[in-house]
Write an enzyme that holds these catalytic residues in place. Structure first.
Site, PDB file in Angstrom:
ATOM      1  N   HIS A 194       1.109  -1.034  -0.383  1.00 40.08           N
ATOM      2  CA  HIS A 194       0.083  -0.313   0.250  1.00 40.08           C
ATOM      3  C   HIS A 194       0.524   1.013   0.322  1.00 40.08           C
ATOM      4  CE1 HIS A 194       0.910   0.607   4.095  1.00 40.08           C
ATOM      5  NE2 HIS A 194       1.246  -0.621   4.664  1.00 40.08           N
ATOM      6  N   ALA A 195       0.657   3.041  -0.219  1.00 40.47           N
ATOM      7  CA  ALA A 195       1.466   3.485   0.634  1.00 40.47           C
ATOM      8  C   ALA A 195       2.263   3.791   1.180  1.00 40.47           C
ATOM      9  CB  ALA A 195       0.278   4.603   1.117  1.00 40.47           C
TER      10      ALA A 195
END
Length: 92
Positions: A15-16
């Site tokens: 994810h980010a």
């Protein structure tokens, strides 16, 4: 073309935050690197330095991805990048 497989270690996947860490590391390399989910055709591989490409993979914890690169530097570069993916960047 050299390729290495890596298992995503971050608890919530690529994810980010882990994607940003990985994309920055790829961007610092002297060669282009692509990434794809294991089993996907090499033609479907994406630019590993792009956070958006990394997040669009949807790679979850435990998923295996394939990194590919060409050139004399490829083995060392890919080993470095595999270590990043196989580190849990979500650990407290």
């Amino acid at each position: 073309m050299i390729e290495r497989k890596a298992t995503i270690a971050s608890r919530v996947g690529l994810h980010a935050r882990p994607a940003a860490i990985f994309a920055e590391a790829v961007g610092e390399q002297p060669i282009e690197v692509t990434i794809a989910m294991d089993g996907e055709p090499a033609d479907d591989a994406m630019d590993a330095s792009s956070i958006l490409s990394l997040m669009s993979l949807g790679a979850a914890n435990g998923d295996v991805v394939v990194l590919r690169a060409e050139g004399d530097e490829a083995p060392a570069v890919l080993e470095t990048l595999v270590k990043i993916l196989e580190t849990d960047h979500d650990a407290v």
